[in-house]
Design an enzyme around this catalytic site. Structure first.
Site, mmCIF file in Angstrom:
data_model
loop_
_atom_site.group_PDB
_atom_site.id
_atom_site.type_symbol
_atom_site.label_atom_id
_atom_site.label_comp_id
_atom_site.label_asym_id
_atom_site.label_seq_id
_atom_site.Cartn_x
_atom_site.Cartn_y
_atom_site.Cartn_z
ATOM 1 N N SER A 1 -9.665 -0.592 7.435
ATOM 2 C CA SER A 1 -9.222 -0.323 6.068
ATOM 3 C C SER A 1 -8.534 -1.497 5.378
ATOM 4 O O SER A 1 -8.249 -1.425 4.184
ATOM 5 C CB SER A 1 -8.292 0.895 6.030
ATOM 6 O OG SER A 1 -9.027 2.070 6.234
ATOM 7 N N SER B 1 -9.492 1.759 3.091
ATOM 8 C CA SER B 1 -8.713 2.511 2.124
ATOM 9 C C SER B 1 -7.663 1.667 1.389
ATOM 10 O O SER B 1 -6.946 2.189 0.521
ATOM 11 C CB SER B 1 -7.994 3.665 2.843
ATOM 12 O OG SER B 1 -7.138 3.168 3.873
ATOM 13 N N LYS C 1 0.844 -1.198 0.000
ATOM 14 C CA LYS C 1 0.000 0.000 0.000
ATOM 15 C C LYS C 1 0.877 1.245 0.000
ATOM 16 O O LYS C 1 1.940 1.278 0.638
ATOM 17 C CB LYS C 1 -0.924 -0.017 1.222
ATOM 18 C CG LYS C 1 -1.971 1.102 1.254
ATOM 19 C CD LYS C 1 -2.879 0.929 2.467
ATOM 20 C CE LYS C 1 -3.933 2.033 2.554
ATOM 21 N NZ LYS C 1 -4.834 1.851 3.719
#
Length: 515
Positions: free
Chosen positions: A199, A175, A81
């Site tokens: 997330s 996210s 990420k």
């Protein structure tokens, strides 16, 4: 090959039936084939190839007996990420503020993966600074969910959303949506997300993969660009529970560079294949029958509870009475810590800098206005309001007290004899982009994180496992929650459930190769 689990790939590398270099090429080809899903924002293909060739040579020496040592993840592609620092690889947090930031060091959990031979295929898309539950608020555009997605769609429309390119596609969740898509599509065999209020688990549920949030402090936060320091946890995304366990064992442990890293030693473990849940006590929180819970998720939850009961587990209803306050509590604490963390982005030392010469104050203001989107700016403003001297006790201090009550709810349930909590992960299947964006980011996050945020408040471990498909063919995930530092137990129970459901990961090979 791309539908294999991490455990299966390691086995094939060890017996020489798969080459690390070949594996890397196939993953890169897959990433290029489905780039319209918009899940990778910084490609690391050349370095990935170089390192995989080196690993292929080492594996060959191991297979032929010329070398006795081997690195567990040698040459296997992983996705990271874009809020984890990676040395010499751009790290943007999907924000203009860090659009050209190249860190001089690597986050601890990523470095520990690399120490085991893992190669980074790319950095994945996300909500800006991890503020969201849809991966829709990124300077690179939204991430698309691969389930029920027409891969010819954007090619036929030239990729233009105005021409219909966005019609009927579903969000990936957030996210960490980019990392979840990378796993679901076979682009890599493990991925890191971050988990502040769900997330990692939210996009895992929407994309039909496993998302694991360890006990707070078990995984180092060093190098994870902070959102909410007291809640942030590196998250693990994989295609099986076994794979999550493999990665957890490789990267967990104390880190002297992280003051929140626990010092208790972690005993490495391997999950058994023969698991019994007889006499296990499963708790069903009555407060999780929340408004907006869809019938298909409720049905999956009920069937899972019946599955445990039929296998000899004790299933009872329990109460987490302060759950109803978690969203409000999270909103205050999140904004307060965001306001503090975002203050470092002032255009002086690093990151975006506005072309302003008049005064330092104006430089700060214009830089932050240009560098942050509306979501980030809104949370900064709210956080500064909560932290004003006249408001501090009424907002921040009260929220901290409520957080303690939420944590106490979990502690009492587990001390009362419950081994594992079984809950939904999300209210619904993955919504469409058009529906999700009708409301503002904060409203949608509050709606979709109702089952995941309390877990971060308490710091306890939780994992999301695919349970079934909805009538419209989208994945539904269920969540298993355990007491602090019982990560092994959570993973073990989740693996048993995975074995019973035998959920088949989406095999996109035919669809992608023929698009």
């Amino acid at each position: 090959m791309l539908s294999l689990t991490l455990r299966e790939v390691i086995s094939k590398l060890k017996d020489g039936s798969v080459s690390a270099a070949e594996l890397c090429e196939k993953c890169i080809a897959r990433a290029k084939k489905i780039k319209e899903l918009n899940f990778i924002v910084t490609e690391n293909f050349d370095q990935c190839r170089k390192e995989s060739v080196q690993s292929a040579r080492l594996w060959s020496e191991y297979v032929t007996g010329r070398h006795q040592e081997w690195r567990k993840f040698g040459g296997i592609p992983f996705a990271i990420k874009d809020n984890f620092c990676t040395k010499d690889i751009r790290t943007t947090c999907a924000s203009k503020m860090l659009s050209n930031f190249v860190p001089p060091y690597t986050a601890t959990v990523v470095q520990r993966l690399q120490d085991e031979g893992a190669v980074i295929i790319g950095k994945t898309n996300m909500d800006e600074f991890a503020m969201g539950s849809g991966s829709t608020d990124s300077i690179f555009g939204p991430v698309r969910n691969p389930w029920n997605y027409n891969f010819c769609q954007l090619q036929h429309t030239g990729g233009s959303e105005e021409q219909g390119g966005s019609a009927d596609w579903h969000i990936a969740g957030g996210s960490s949506g980019g990392s979840a898509v990378a796993i679901a599509t076979g682009t890599c065999f493990g991925a890191f997300g971050s988990d502040t209020g769900g997330s990692t688990r939210n996009p895992a549920a929407y994309c039909g993969v496993v998302g694991f949030k360890a006990t707070y402090g078990r995984l180092s936060r060093h190098g994870l660009i902070p959102l909410v320091n007291s809640l942030d946890v590196p998250g693990i995304l994989t295609r099986s529970v076994d794979d999550a366990s493999l990665i957890f064992n490789a990267v967990a442990g104390h880190d002297v560079r992280d003051a929140t890293s626990v010092t208790d030693p972690l005993e490495k473990f391997t999950l058994p294949d023969d698991i019994s849940v007889k006499d296990l006590h499963i708790g069903i929180p009555k407060e999780y029958h929340a408004p907006g819970l869809s019938l298909c998720v409720l049905d999956a939850w009920r069937r899972a509870a019946d599955m445990f009961e039929n296998a000899g587990a004790k299933v009872t209803q329990v109460s987490l009475p302060h759950t109803q306050y978690s969203i409000i509590c999270y909103g205050v604490l999140c904004c307060a810590e965001v306001a503090s963390n975002m203050s470092r982005y002032d255009g002086i030392e690093y990151g975006h800098r506005a072309n302003v010469q008049d005064s330092t104050e104006e430089l700060y203001a214009v830089t932050r206005h240009e560098g942050f989107n509306n979501v980030v700016r809104g949370r900064i403003l709210a956080g500064n309001f909560f932290l004003l001297r006249r408001n501090y006790d009424d907002y921040f201090i009260k929220a901290q007290k409520v957080r303690r009550l939420i944590a106490e709810d979990f502690r009492k349930v587990f001390e009362g004899g419950v081994d594992i909590l079984l809950t939904p992960t999300t209210l619904t299947e993955a919504p469409t982009y058009s529906w999700f964006t009708k409301e503002d980011n904060r409203t949608r996050a509050e709606e979709q994180d109702v089952f995941t945020q309390p877990i971060n408040m308490a710091g306890v471990p939780a994992i999301t496992v695919p349970a079934s498909l909805s009538p419209s063919g989208l994945p539904i995930g269920l969540q298993f929650v355990g007491p602090n530092f019982h990560d092994r137990q959570v993973l073990t129970v989740a693996k048993w459930f995975e074995q019973q459901t035998n959920f088949k990961q989406l095999d996109l090979n035919y669809l992608i190769d023929n698009s």
